[in-house]
Every structure is written in structure tokens, then in C-alpha cells.
Design an enzyme around this catalytic site. Sequence first.
Site, short mmCIF file in Angstrom:
data_model
loop_
_atom_site.label_atom_id
_atom_site.label_comp_id
_atom_site.label_asym_id
_atom_site.label_seq_id
_atom_site.Cartn_x
_atom_site.Cartn_y
_atom_site.Cartn_z
N GLU A 1 0.86 -1.19 0.00
CA GLU A 1 0.00 0.00 0.00
C GLU A 1 0.89 1.24 0.00
O GLU A 1 2.02 1.21 0.50
CB GLU A 1 -0.84 -0.04 1.28
CG GLU A 1 -1.73 1.16 1.54
CD GLU A 1 -2.38 1.11 2.92
OE1 GLU A 1 -3.44 1.71 3.08
OE2 GLU A 1 -1.80 0.47 3.83
N CYS B 1 -4.53 -3.45 3.60
CA CYS B 1 -4.19 -3.10 4.98
C CYS B 1 -5.33 -3.32 5.98
O CYS B 1 -5.61 -4.45 6.37
CB CYS B 1 -3.68 -1.66 5.03
SG CYS B 1 -2.64 -1.32 6.49
N LYS C 1 -9.65 0.73 -1.58
CA LYS C 1 -9.72 0.24 -0.20
C LYS C 1 -11.06 0.58 0.43
O LYS C 1 -11.49 1.75 0.42
CB LYS C 1 -8.57 0.87 0.60
CG LYS C 1 -8.46 0.42 2.05
CD LYS C 1 -7.28 1.14 2.68
CE LYS C 1 -7.07 0.73 4.13
NZ LYS C 1 -5.95 1.49 4.75
#
Length: 289
Positions: free
Chosen positions: A40, A158, A122
Amino acid sequence: MRIAAAQILTGRDPQDNLRLVRESVAEAAAQGARVVVFPEATMRAFGAGRLDEIAEPLDGPWATAVAESAREHGVLVVVGMFTPGQGGRVRNTLLVTGPAGDADGGSAGAGQGGDLHLGYDKIHLFDAFGFAESDTVEPGDATHVVTVDGVGVGLSVCYDIRFPGQYTALATAGARITLCSASWGAGEGKVDQWRLLARARALDSTTFLFAVGQADPEVEGVEVKPGAPTGVGHSLLVGPDGTVRAEAGAGSELLVVDVDDDEVTGIRKVIPVLANGRVTEPSGGEVPR
């Protein structure tokens, strides 16, 4: 399938970070990797400057340069970048670009309809441990599974790793390998949490879980903005049985692993958690007070 985790440490300048991507892609391809996964925030590290000033669409120059490197070396590249959002915010995007092969597991060339160039935004934003990602980033609203040489590959970023429903949804949609690109925040117990969550999500979904993080700047001797999630290293591959198959250290490293898709089939026969899962409605009656 051979997959590489490019555990790098990125900084402020997208062009410097692009150089790291190109170097890692070339090295991974030389080792026979089919897929190269980056962390990321590869485009620009968190805490290294405004994200809206460097964000660009998937057909912009930065993503296009990554795509060119992927096609030059005949690999699929998965890399964290930032794309424009609404109201001055950006989207935390995982770019997936390069030859995807064919549905039967063969190797289709770039001119045979086997290319991918898309982004996963995300979904779960890191508003935790004193950091508020939602101040500058807007969330995505759709999961993604891509097919590489006939194998379903799920995408996550993440903080997504703390939400098991996303991983079971990806598996139900066809994922047999799940990727998680991260810039994991440092702190007491955070590396242990990273390992534990990766193992848990692999078990939840009975997929291989390949979690790829930024290198630890402290180990690299780089000062960073306090509080920003800038990475702890320890990229790892977890099998569909929850066992850790390979793990990197804290510093910059290229971790190359082999994944056997047949193992997913075997594990799902032994412990069919996806097939056995049930969703029930709450029982009636008053809610306890």
C-alpha cells in the site's frame, strides 16, 4: 504459481518510488515470478506529503509506467497508489496491471485479450490508533476478484484485514489466493497482530493469504512522521490451513514464494467452512437492557 512480495520502503517522490517498482519487477521476473505484489502507498508513503497533489487516474503517467514495466517483463503487478476522489479526498487504490493469462491456466500474450488494468479502492479506512485516514481518503464500495492463469485472486488493502466478512466474500466470489497490500502501523504488539490477522483471514476463507507490507523505516534508518502508518515489514504467505509458509524480515526484501492451487481444493474438502457457513436472523423478544 510463483508470487513475489516486493517489501520496499517508499518515500515522498512518486518518481523515486516508480524506480523501486521497476527494479523490483525486473528482479522478481528474473526469479520466475508470475505476480509481483507491492505495498500500500507505494506511489507515496503516508506522512510524506499531501496525497491529493500526486493522485492520478489509472490511465495517468504513473500507472501507465507501471503497466509498461509489467508488460515488458511478462508479469502481473499489484501496487498501491492514489487516485482522485471527491471533495479533495483521494482513493487508496490497488492497481492491478499486466498479462493475466487465460482461463485455462495457460499463458496468453498481451495481444490475446489476456491483459488486466484495473483498480481496487480500499473499503475499510484506518481510523484507529490515533490516525484518521478518512480525513484525506474516501472509501471504496466494491470488492474485486481477478483471474490470473485461471486462478481467482482476491484483492484487499491493509485495514481490510481486520474484517473477516470481506475475505469470505472474496472466497465465495472465486478467490483461491487473497492479496493484502499494507503499510502497517508500528507499535507494541502490531507485528504479532499482523501475523495473527493474516492467519485468521486465511482460515476464514480457506485461501492462500499473501500479505505484503512496507519495510520498517526504523530498520532502514529513515526518519518518518510520528503516528503515520509507515510499515513494519514481515510480509508473509499463509496457507489455506492457517500455517505460515514464508515470512520476510523487517527491512527491504524480495520474498518469492510458490503457491499450489490444488492445496486449496484439498483443504476445502477437509474443512468446508465456506460450504458449512450459515447466516441466521436474531431471535425475537425484547432486547436485554
